[in-house]
Design a protein around this motif. Structure first.
Motif, PDB file in Angstrom:
ATOM      1  N   TYR A  43       1.110  -1.352  -0.217  1.00 53.78           N
ATOM      2  CA  TYR A  43      -0.142  -0.287   0.085  1.00 53.78           C
ATOM      3  C   TYR A  43       1.136   1.732   0.011  1.00 53.78           C
ATOM      4  N   GLU A  44       1.835   1.556   0.890  1.00 58.81           N
ATOM      5  CA  GLU A  44       2.474   2.495   0.561  1.00 58.81           C
ATOM      6  C   GLU A  44       3.674   2.974  -0.234  1.00 58.81           C
ATOM      7  N   VAL A  45       3.520   1.924  -1.212  1.00 59.72           N
ATOM      8  CA  VAL A  45       4.851   1.647  -2.809  1.00 59.72           C
ATOM      9  C   VAL A  45       2.873   2.886  -3.452  1.00 59.72           C
ATOM     10  N   LEU A  46       2.108   2.008  -3.705  1.00 57.59           N
ATOM     11  CA  LEU A  46       0.885   2.882  -4.443  1.00 57.59           C
ATOM     12  C   LEU A  46       1.180   4.057  -4.234  1.00 57.59           C
ATOM     13  N   MET A  47       0.705   4.591  -2.488  1.00 56.95           N
ATOM     14  CA  MET A  47       0.559   6.211  -1.688  1.00 56.95           C
ATOM     15  C   MET A  47       1.520   6.433  -2.476  1.00 56.95           C
ATOM     16  N   LYS A  48       2.505   6.132  -2.378  1.00 53.92           N
ATOM     17  CA  LYS A  48       3.399   7.130  -2.115  1.00 53.92           C
ATOM     18  C   LYS A  48       3.897   7.861  -4.311  1.00 53.92           C
ATOM     19  N   ASP A  49       3.528   6.978  -4.885  1.00 55.25           N
ATOM     20  CA  ASP A  49       3.868   7.106  -6.523  1.00 55.25           C
ATOM     21  C   ASP A  49       2.900   7.743  -7.141  1.00 55.25           C
ATOM     22  N   LEU A  50       1.883   7.529  -6.260  1.00 53.99           N
ATOM     23  CA  LEU A  50       0.326   8.345  -7.250  1.00 53.99           C
ATOM     24  C   LEU A  50      -0.064   8.979  -5.763  1.00 53.99           C
ATOM     25  N   LYS A  51       0.541   9.094  -5.259  1.00 55.98           N
ATOM     26  CA  LYS A  51      -0.374  10.431  -4.941  1.00 55.98           C
ATOM     27  C   LYS A  51      -1.554  10.406  -3.728  1.00 55.98           C
ATOM     28  N   LEU A  52      -1.988   9.521  -3.454  1.00 61.80           N
ATOM     29  CA  LEU A  52      -3.322   9.049  -2.833  1.00 61.80           C
ATOM     30  C   LEU A  52      -3.421   8.845  -1.317  1.00 61.80           C
ATOM     31  N   ASN A  53      -4.437   8.743  -0.684  1.00 61.18           N
ATOM     32  CA  ASN A  53      -4.296   8.484   1.030  1.00 61.18           C
ATOM     33  C   ASN A  53      -5.127   7.045   0.793  1.00 61.18           C
ATOM     34  N   ASN A  54      -5.298   7.114   2.554  1.00 62.39           N
ATOM     35  CA  ASN A  54      -5.800   5.519   3.040  1.00 62.39           C
ATOM     36  C   ASN A  54      -7.223   5.125   2.335  1.00 62.39           C
ATOM     37  N   GLU A  55      -8.405   6.334   2.237  1.00 62.59           N
ATOM     38  CA  GLU A  55      -9.349   6.219   1.957  1.00 62.59           C
ATOM     39  C   GLU A  55      -8.950   5.758   0.574  1.00 62.59           C
ATOM     40  N   GLU A  56      -8.479   6.875  -0.360  1.00 68.80           N
ATOM     41  CA  GLU A  56      -8.980   6.075  -1.618  1.00 68.80           C
ATOM     42  C   GLU A  56      -8.020   4.675  -2.187  1.00 68.80           C
ATOM     43  N   ILE A  57      -6.981   4.893  -1.546  1.00 67.40           N
ATOM     44  CA  ILE A  57      -6.349   3.368  -1.901  1.00 67.40           C
ATOM     45  C   ILE A  57      -7.246   2.307  -1.750  1.00 67.40           C
ATOM     46  N   LYS A  58      -8.160   2.220  -0.328  1.00 64.80           N
ATOM     47  CA  LYS A  58      -8.561   1.738  -0.134  1.00 64.80           C
ATOM     48  C   LYS A  58     -10.055   1.344  -1.357  1.00 64.80           C
ATOM     49  N   LYS A  59     -10.669   1.900  -1.341  1.00 66.84           N
ATOM     50  CA  LYS A  59     -11.156   2.184  -2.490  1.00 66.84           C
ATOM     51  C   LYS A  59     -11.030   1.305  -3.712  1.00 66.84           C
ATOM     52  N   VAL A  60      -9.664   1.590  -4.399  1.00 66.99           N
ATOM     53  CA  VAL A  60      -9.362   1.010  -5.023  1.00 66.99           C
ATOM     54  C   VAL A  60      -8.973  -0.760  -5.150  1.00 66.99           C
ATOM     55  N   PHE A  61      -7.892  -1.430  -3.310  1.00 68.39           N
ATOM     56  CA  PHE A  61      -8.540  -2.518  -3.320  1.00 68.39           C
ATOM     57  C   PHE A  61     -10.318  -2.872  -3.111  1.00 68.39           C
ATOM     58  N   ASP A  62     -10.877  -2.355  -2.750  1.00 69.19           N
ATOM     59  CA  ASP A  62     -12.181  -2.649  -2.460  1.00 69.19           C
ATOM     60  C   ASP A  62     -12.544  -3.220  -4.342  1.00 69.19           C
ATOM     61  N   PHE A  63     -12.351  -1.944  -4.669  1.00 71.23           N
ATOM     62  CA  PHE A  63     -12.701  -2.692  -5.966  1.00 71.23           C
ATOM     63  C   PHE A  63     -12.268  -3.780  -6.752  1.00 71.23           C
ATOM     64  N   ILE A  64     -11.042  -4.032  -6.880  1.00 66.92           N
ATOM     65  CA  ILE A  64      -9.849  -4.897  -7.591  1.00 66.92           C
ATOM     66  C   ILE A  64     -10.532  -6.515  -7.369  1.00 66.92           C
ATOM     67  N   SER A  65     -10.774  -5.393  -5.270  1.00 68.87           N
ATOM     68  CA  SER A  65     -10.808  -7.487  -4.905  1.00 68.87           C
ATOM     69  C   SER A  65     -12.040  -7.924  -5.904  1.00 68.87           C
ATOM     70  N   LYS A  66     -12.916  -7.566  -5.979  1.00 64.24           N
ATOM     71  CA  LYS A  66     -14.527  -8.021  -6.545  1.00 64.24           C
ATOM     72  C   LYS A  66     -14.347  -8.428  -7.685  1.00 64.24           C
ATOM     73  N   LEU A  67     -13.480  -8.424  -8.492  1.00 64.43           N
ATOM     74  CA  LEU A  67     -13.311  -8.708  -9.934  1.00 64.43           C
ATOM     75  C   LEU A  67     -12.819 -10.203  -9.825  1.00 64.43           C
ATOM     76  N   ASN A  68     -13.134 -10.868 -10.627  1.00 65.51           N
ATOM     77  CA  ASN A  68     -13.605 -11.891 -11.483  1.00 65.51           C
ATOM     78  C   ASN A  68     -12.353 -12.509 -11.961  1.00 65.51           C
ATOM     79  N   PRO A  69     -11.119 -12.968 -11.162  1.00 62.30           N
ATOM     80  CA  PRO A  69      -9.807 -14.542 -11.131  1.00 62.30           C
ATOM     81  C   PRO A  69     -10.244 -15.262 -11.828  1.00 62.30           C
ATOM     82  N   LYS A  70     -10.900 -15.743 -12.113  1.00 62.01           N
ATOM     83  CA  LYS A  70     -11.238 -16.957 -12.537  1.00 62.01           C
ATOM     84  C   LYS A  70     -12.741 -17.568 -13.020  1.00 62.01           C
ATOM     85  N   PRO A  71     -12.972 -16.362 -14.603  1.00 67.37           N
ATOM     86  CA  PRO A  71     -14.259 -16.601 -15.443  1.00 67.37           C
ATOM     87  C   PRO A  71     -15.100 -17.383 -15.843  1.00 67.37           C
ATOM     88  N   GLY A  72     -14.062 -18.833 -15.395  1.00 65.09           N
ATOM     89  CA  GLY A  72     -13.857 -20.142 -16.079  1.00 65.09           C
ATOM     90  C   GLY A  72     -15.208 -21.195 -15.258  1.00 65.09           C
TER      91      GLY A  72
END
Length: 483
Positions: A238-267
């Motif tokens: 998280y720290e690397v992403l927050m530093k490089d993309l200038k994101l706060n805790n709430e923003e990075i949490k929102k991104v991870f929440d969205f990506i975690s709900k994607l389907n990694p195994k569509p089959g």
């Protein structure tokens, strides 16, 4: 200057009956039974011989007349509303609204037929705006998907493979290009489930993100992270992403929440209540040490041509030209349909009987000693094309006393050992067995596995061991280590 010229050339085209026979071979028994019943309803020249009432069972006309008179007399009786009140008989009680809803819910549950991801994709392909050649390519791409819904072969490899297997199809004289495969592949990626047929997890998640209905700026941020920070995302840095993309805790949490709900195994099916059931197409029966194979098509309607209907229609002089064309078309279609089913049955039994004979030890010894076998061996033995054998075994299963097996699992390459040629599947089973019994604190490397296999009479290289291990989705030694 333009001018008109005439040329003669010979083209080979598959007749409709041949195409129908080829398509029939692809269908498992359950799907075919559904199609047969559908054809029975739609084509007046097809009838189920089992449903025809025998002459001795027909009710006499006089009996029908007497029954009708009795029913008429009963209907003329008058009843008072009190006759229906406080009725004790359960069968005549009026159902409450809740009971009706419960009953409807039960019926809805019964009628819900689970559809596999593969069948869902094929349906979408058939209903799409792709032409017949592109649909043919789409079928092959879908067949190449692994259990997680990923496509591991390149478009160039797929084009080469289709060109080798197209013999006997209506496209055998046409070249399948890489560009055509790429076009169809791009279409499949955006079918439901979105991301299917991606080549890796990163591509799968990116496609789902691009197709998602989310705010534009947030979508752009998610795509950037998936494209450039996949490793950091996997390791949750998280720290690397927050530093490089200038994101706060709430923003990075929102991104991870969205990506975690994607389907990694569509089959895989998204519905936890839907289970993939396997309905075998064959059953192996053993009697007095002898084996025989039977098709599980006992419940199929016994089709035959309704020639009486044809005679009645043809004898009617009032039938117009359009009706006669309809009659001729459906009558020919009925004959083709019956012939295609008969041909399918004969071909499937020929293939299954060859497998049964070739793998006799496997069936008699409860799944041991699988012999090396190729599709071309079956084709040569039964006098058919390799593509016909491939269609016959694809998606078909056989039930034995020790389990259900896919027909494709009986085909494997030959490896040389001290005892002669052995099946590659037998070597894979031995690798899996050795790994199961290894020391979890100090797992065996591929080189160690090769040494262990040599002790059991299988002389194969470390590279071959690695290839087989990866095909069984077994991780490397360092990833198998446990404390």
């Amino acid at each position: 200057m333009l001018k008109t010229t005439q040329t003669q050339k010979m083209l080979q085209r598959a007749m409709p009956i041949i195409v129908q026979k080829q398509n029939m071979l692809l269908l498992p028994n359950m799907t075919l039974e559904h199609i047969i019943r559908q054809e029975l309803e739609q084509n007046p020249f097809l009838e189920d011989a089992d449903d025809i009432v025998q002459e001795g069972e027909i009710i006499e006309e006089t009996e029908i007349t007497e029954i009708s008179k009795e029913e008429k007399a009963d209907s003329e009786e008058e009843y008072d509303i009190s006759d229906f009140e406080d009725e004790d008989s359960e069968g005549y009680k009026t159902q409450t609204g809740e009971e009706v809803r419960d009953k409807r819910q039960v019926m809805e549950n019964v009628l819900q037929i689970p559809i596999s991801v593969r069948d869902n994709l094929l349906t979408q392909i058939y209903l799409s705006d792709l032409n017949d050649k592109e649909k043919f390519i789409g079928e092959r791409i879908i067949d190449l998907l692994d259990e997680d819904g990923y496509l591991r072969e390149t478009d160039e490899e797929i084009a080469h493979e289709i060109n080798e297997l197209k013999s006997g199809t209506e496209f055998e004289d046409e070249e399948i290009t890489t560009a055509e495969v790429t076009k169809v592949h791009d279409k499949i990626k955006r079918l439901d489930p979105i991301g299917i047929s991606s080549r890796d997890l990163q591509e799968c998640l990116l496609i789902q993100t691009r197709e998602a209905q989310i705010p534009k700026e947030f979508k752009s941020l998610c795509i950037t992270i998936l494209s450039k920070y996949m490793e950091e995302l996997r390791l949750k840095k998280y720290e690397v992403l927050m530093k490089d993309l200038k994101l706060n805790n709430e923003e990075i949490k929102k991104v991870f929440d969205f990506i975690s709900k994607l389907n990694p195994k569509p089959g895989k099916s998204n519905d936890p209540n839907v289970m993939d059931y396997i309905y075998p197409d064959f059953i192996i029966i053993e009697e007095n040490g002898e084996l025989r194979a039977e098709l599980t098509d006992k419940n199929f309607p016994s089709l035959r041509l309704n020639t009486e209907y044809l005679g009645l229609v043809e004898s009617d002089k009032k039938v117009n030209k359009e009706a006669k064309e309809f009659i001729k078309s459906n009558f020919e279609k009925a004959k083709w349909f019956i012939d295609a089913i008969k041909s399918r049955r004969e071909t499937m039994m020929k293939v299954m009987n060859y497998i049964l004979e070739k793998q006799k030890r496997f069936f008699l010894e409860a799944g041991k000693h699988l012999e090396p076998m190729y599709e071309k061996d079956v084709a040569a033995s039964i006098g058919m094309d390799i593509s016909t054998v491939s269609r016959t075994v694809r998606g078909k299963y056989v039930q034995t006393s020790f389990g259900i097996y896919e027909l494709k699992s009986f085909f494997s390459n030959a490896l040389h050992s001290e005892e002669g040629d052995i099946s590659s599947k037998e070597v894979k089973d031995k690798i899996a067995e050795i790994i199961r019994n290894e020391n979890p604190g100090n797992p065996l490397t591929d080189e160690n596995l090769a040494e262990e296999l040599t002790k059991h009479g299988f002389k194969i290289s470390r590279r071959t061991v690695a290839k087989y291990r990866e095909s069984m989705k077994i991780p490397k030694a360092r990833l198998r280590r446990k404390l």
